[in-house]
Design a protein around this motif. Structure first.
Motif: not given
Lengths: 548, 352
Positions: A219-243
């Motif tokens: 069960n490797l994840p089958d969805w495309e992940g976020l790019t680095l430039t998307e992960m950072l704004p993703g923090i405020a949106e609650g999509r990323i909790k740890a880096l």
């Protein structure tokens, strides 16, 4: 790069655009300069700054920052208008030519001059020089890609190269110069949100099954992940909790840096693994000390796709450990043992799952001194240039691309264009280069390069401290009146945390590549003090110098 | 068509059109001493050490600057050649202060090696005692010591032909001839960009890597071939190591750089041994970072990642690979993120 570094010396024409090659890739510049200086080959530079390379150029087209597509379409307009294209190549190797032809027909030299500021006569000359060369190479770097139209800029270069039959032959091609020692390798190895090593899509079930079998997981994840430039704004949106950040200092290197620091503080957990305590490391919950390149074995892949050995020369400093050992230790603790005897054993696994690396072995690298992928089997000599008989997709497709303005243009309040990049003596966020006495001696502090006319207009003396502001932030920086700068555009390198230019840059992204528009934003510049002591300014002026 | 032939030391040899006598001899396994010759540069014939006898020529000819021609008969090792070479070497040794005792180039000096090979006595026509020579030590990377300069101008060829930086040239004329940068200025005030190609090219100790001085003789060093850690060119470098420390970096004669380096590659390695290097793991406690051991740090990271994965799901954790670490490490990092944490939030700084 589609082609190899050494081939540049033997190209009949080299078109360099968006690359300050002699400062950012000085050794590649030696091949380009040798072509022009020793062998009398044609060198065309298209760049908003009067780079050192311009001294060796037959022709310099100075476009307004961000108007690249207009210029490139203009070149193609002239080539097609004068029937200088490679008909045979277009017929045999490409498709969709008519769409390109229709679009570039609108880009008359007169229109291009209006949009880009490049004189129509120069555009015509450049088009004829490029088209006349039997083998012409295009060289580009972040000056092309770091735009909201970055992807389209690159496609336009590919259009131009295919139009004249310059892809798939020695000393030709479209050659991006990668900025960091192993940025090519990091991409090749699957350090991207959408692919495993060798650019095998994570959304392709067959590739996922293959990796699941190789890694003995399910069960490797089958969805495309976020790019680095998307992960950072993703923090405020609650999509990323740890880096978990290895060898990267986004507090300095990311666009609109003030918007980065706060989200990083908001993370539940931040791990930073690096060789120094960087500005980013200071925000971390756990910092892991890594060994430097000189303290471990492994491989890097350079900009011409050449895999080469990195060898341990000295023991790791203090308790630092090679990154691969740290990752293995973490993995073991999380219930997935990674028991590799050493980097060569990891590389053997890479070969098994990565077709383009399958023929590369440590033994061959030892004996042959480097191999260029694709190298699909152990007898394969490696690939010096790509697309020789066919493109990856079969036919090379022309794309009709229209010019689009940068996101932020100068106005009354922010009347200057800011463009960013590197200087010869420093590198990236300075973590390494600012610790070398010689490099610090030559480039001790951040300087804003500005044209003499702008300096005069704003009453700024060479060597004086100024304040540069954009809509996002401001920095204080020393002024340097430079022949490289053109009125209306200033340049600030991004190496210096105390004058972090990415506080000013705009986080507007290219919709496909998600690359920020580091090369164009609007700023204002002001004197910091009413009038500086003249002696100090003179002393500063003296310590400048050096040109590659 | 068969290759053209010439005769070297009585042996017929083939050569390729465009080869100099020196290159033809080298291909045929005949060694001719040289000092000014430098690969990938245009020949100048400046040092006269490579002179050979060419039948039919009025005088001895420099092998490095004379092109091969069919039917040429060349002698590289006659008494006349030997005498000429000795004279040239004697004059070179007399032209400066070639004291090998504490010269950095000792053991790695091409002039020293030729003096030994031709058994040159101490100079017969030395300059008067107290003669001074230009010495430049006002930058932190390169020392120029003209007491050891033999004016072979290999440095000029390296700067002009290899790097095309055009920062130095042969200046003045006759007995005043010397190597100049920007109208005879110190390097630091000139157009020099400190690539150090001239230092690497210098056959004697006239141009030195300042950092490496007195840190180790050539025979005490171990050379480790590696790849430069700066930009994406991937220059091959030789890390010169003594007692577990890098003391100098030189360009390796290999693809892609063919011996060339830039200022960062050659003079930018000090970060490796910098006192600020991280030496232990650090853990944040009450807002500040404290030292920790590996066990504690790794356990903490593994525990927190596992907790977060359980609580929030795998797609809330992101991992950044790096353009600064090896292929093997990048591969393991994405494998760790995907296979262990179960996320595709993997990226690195390619866009920056």
């Amino acid at each position: 790069m589609t082609n190899s570094i050494g081939e540049l010396e033997w190209a009949d024409c080299i078109l360099v655009t968006g690359s300050n090659t002699s400062e950012t890739h000085p050794v590649i510049a030696t091949f380009i300069k040798r072509a022009a200086y020793l062998h009398g080959k044609t060198l065309i530079v298209i760049d908003p700054r009067r780079l050192y390379l311009v001294r060796h150029a037959h022709l310099w087209l100075r476009q307004r920052p961000g108007s690249d597509i207009a210029v490139l379409n203009g070149l193609m307009h002239v080539i097609i208008r004068d029937n200088l294209q490679d008909h045979d190549y277009i017929a045999r190797r490409t498709e969709n030519f008519d769409a390109l032809k229709e679009t570039v027909a609108r880009y008359t030299p007169a229109l291009v001059e209006q949009v880009s500021g490049v004189p129509a006569a120069d555009l015509e000359r450049a088009a004829r020089l490029y088209a006349a060369a039997p083998r012409a190479a295009i060289v580009y770097a972040m000056g092309i890609t770091q735009h909201t139209t970055g992807t389209n800029n690159v496609i336009s270069l590919a259009n131009l190269a295919m139009l004249c039959g310059n892809v798939g032959l020695e000393s030709g091609g479209v050659n991006p110069l990668r900025g960091q020692n192993n940025v090519q390798g990091a991409c090749d190895m699957g350090g991207l949100p959408n692919v495993f090593s060798g650019y095998q899509a994570v959304t392709d079930p067959a590739k996922r099954w293959k990796m699941e079998a190789a890694w003995n997981v399910r069960n490797l994840p089958d969805w495309e992940g976020l790019t680095l430039t998307e992960m950072l704004p993703g923090i405020a949106e609650g999509r990323i909790k740890a880096l978990y950040i290895i060898g990267e200092n986004p507090v300095i290197s990311e666009a609109d840096a003030d918007e980065i620091i706060n989200p990083l503080k908001e993370l539940d957990f931040l791990v930073v693994q690096d060789i120094f305590l960087t500005e980013t490391g200071k925000l971390a919950d756990v910092v892991l000390p890594a060994a430097s390149f000189a303290e471990k074995d492994g491989t890097f892949t350079n900009t011409e796709r050449r895999v080469a050995l990195v060898r341990r020369a000295v023991p790791p400093v203090g308790q630092s450990r090679p990154d691969w050992q740290i990752i293995c230790e973490l993995s073991r603790r999380m219930g997935y043992p990674m028991d590799y005897a050493g980097p060569e054993e990891i590389f053997e696994e890479i070969r098994r799952v990565t077709p383009s690396y399958a023929g590369v072995t440590y033994r061959r690298l030892e004996q042959e001194g480097g191999l260029q992928w694709p190298c699909p089997h152990p007898e394969h000599p490696g690939t010096r240039f790509l697309h020789q008989d066919r493109f990856t997709r079969g036919l090379g497709r022309f794309f009709a691309i229209d010019y689009q303005e940068p996101t932020e243009l100068p106005d009354d309040q922010y009347p200057l264009i800011l463009t960013t990049g590197r200087v010869l003596y420093q590198y990236h966020t300075g973590t390494m280069s600012r610790r070398a006495p010689g490099l610090v001696e030559k480039a001790p502090e951040c300087r804003v390069e500005m044209a003499a006319a702008d300096a005069e207009a704003y009453g700024i003396q060479d060597g004086e401290m100024v304040r540069v502001c954009s809509r996002r932030g401001e920095i204080k920086v020393r002024a340097q009146v430079s022949f490289k700068a053109i009125p209306g555009t200033i340049f600030i390198p991004f190496h210096y945390y105390e004058a972090a230019v990415n506080r000013l840059t705009i986080a507007a992204l290219d919709p496909v590549a998600k690359i920020p528009e580091y090369k164009v934003c609007a700023v204002q510049i002001r004197k910091l003090r009413p009038s500086p002591p003249k002696a100090a300014a003179a002393a500063e002026a003296e310590s400048h110098g050096g040109s590659p | 068509m068969s290759a053209p032939r010439m005769t070297i030391n009585g042996v017929p040899v083939e050569f390729s059109p465009g080869q100099t006598i020196l290159e033809a001899a080298q291909s045929a396994g005949v060694s001719i001493p040289t000092l000014c010759h430098y690969p990938d540069t245009r020949p100048t014939g400046a040092c006269r050490v490579c002179v050979v006898e060419l039948e039919g020529a009025r005088s001895l000819v420099p092998a490095c600057a004379t092109y091969s021609a069919p039917g040429q008969v060349v002698h590289t090792d006659t008494e006349r050649v030997d005498a000429a070479r000795r004279m040239v070497l004697e004059l070179m040794l007399a032209s400066g202060n070639h004291n090998c005792l504490i010269c950095e180039a000792g053991g790695d000096c091409e002039l020293q090696a030729l003096a030994y090979r031709y058994q040159i006595d101490p100079p017969a026509f030395g300059k008067p005692p107290g003669t001074t020579y230009y010495y430049e030590d006002n930058n932190s990377m390169i020392i120029r010591d003209f007491s050891r300069c033999i004016q072979c101008a290999r440095c000029v060829k390296a700067c002009t032909d290899r790097q095309v930086n055009l920062a130095i040239a042969v200046g003045y004329r006759g007995a005043e001839t010397t190597i100049v940068a920007a109208g005879d200025q110190p390097y630091i005030d000139s157009e020099c960009v400190f690539c150090g190609e001239c230092v690497q090219a210098c056959p004697t100790g006239a141009l030195l890597d300042k950092h490496a001085r007195f840190l180790g003789r050539v025979w005490e060093r171990q050379k480790v071939r590696s790849t430069c850690p700066y930009c994406g060119v991937g220059c091959q470098i030789d890390l010169q190591v003594k007692e577990g420390r890098i003391i100098q970096v030189t360009g390796a004669d290999a693809v892609p750089n063919r011996g060339r380096l830039c200022v960062k590659g050659r003079f930018g390695w000090h970060f490796v041994h910098h006192p600020e290097r991280l030496k232990t793991p650090l853990i944040k406690e009450n807002g500040s970072l404290r030292k920790a051991d590996w066990e504690e740090a790794l356990n903490l990271v593994a525990t927190r990642f596992a907790e977060l994965k359980d609580r929030e799901g795998p797609d809330k954790i992101g991992g950044w690979c790096s353009a600064r670490i090896t292929n093997e490490e990048n591969y393991l990092m994405q494998k760790f993120m995907r296979a262990v944490l179960g996320t595709n939030h993997v990226d690195h700084c390619a866009r920056l």
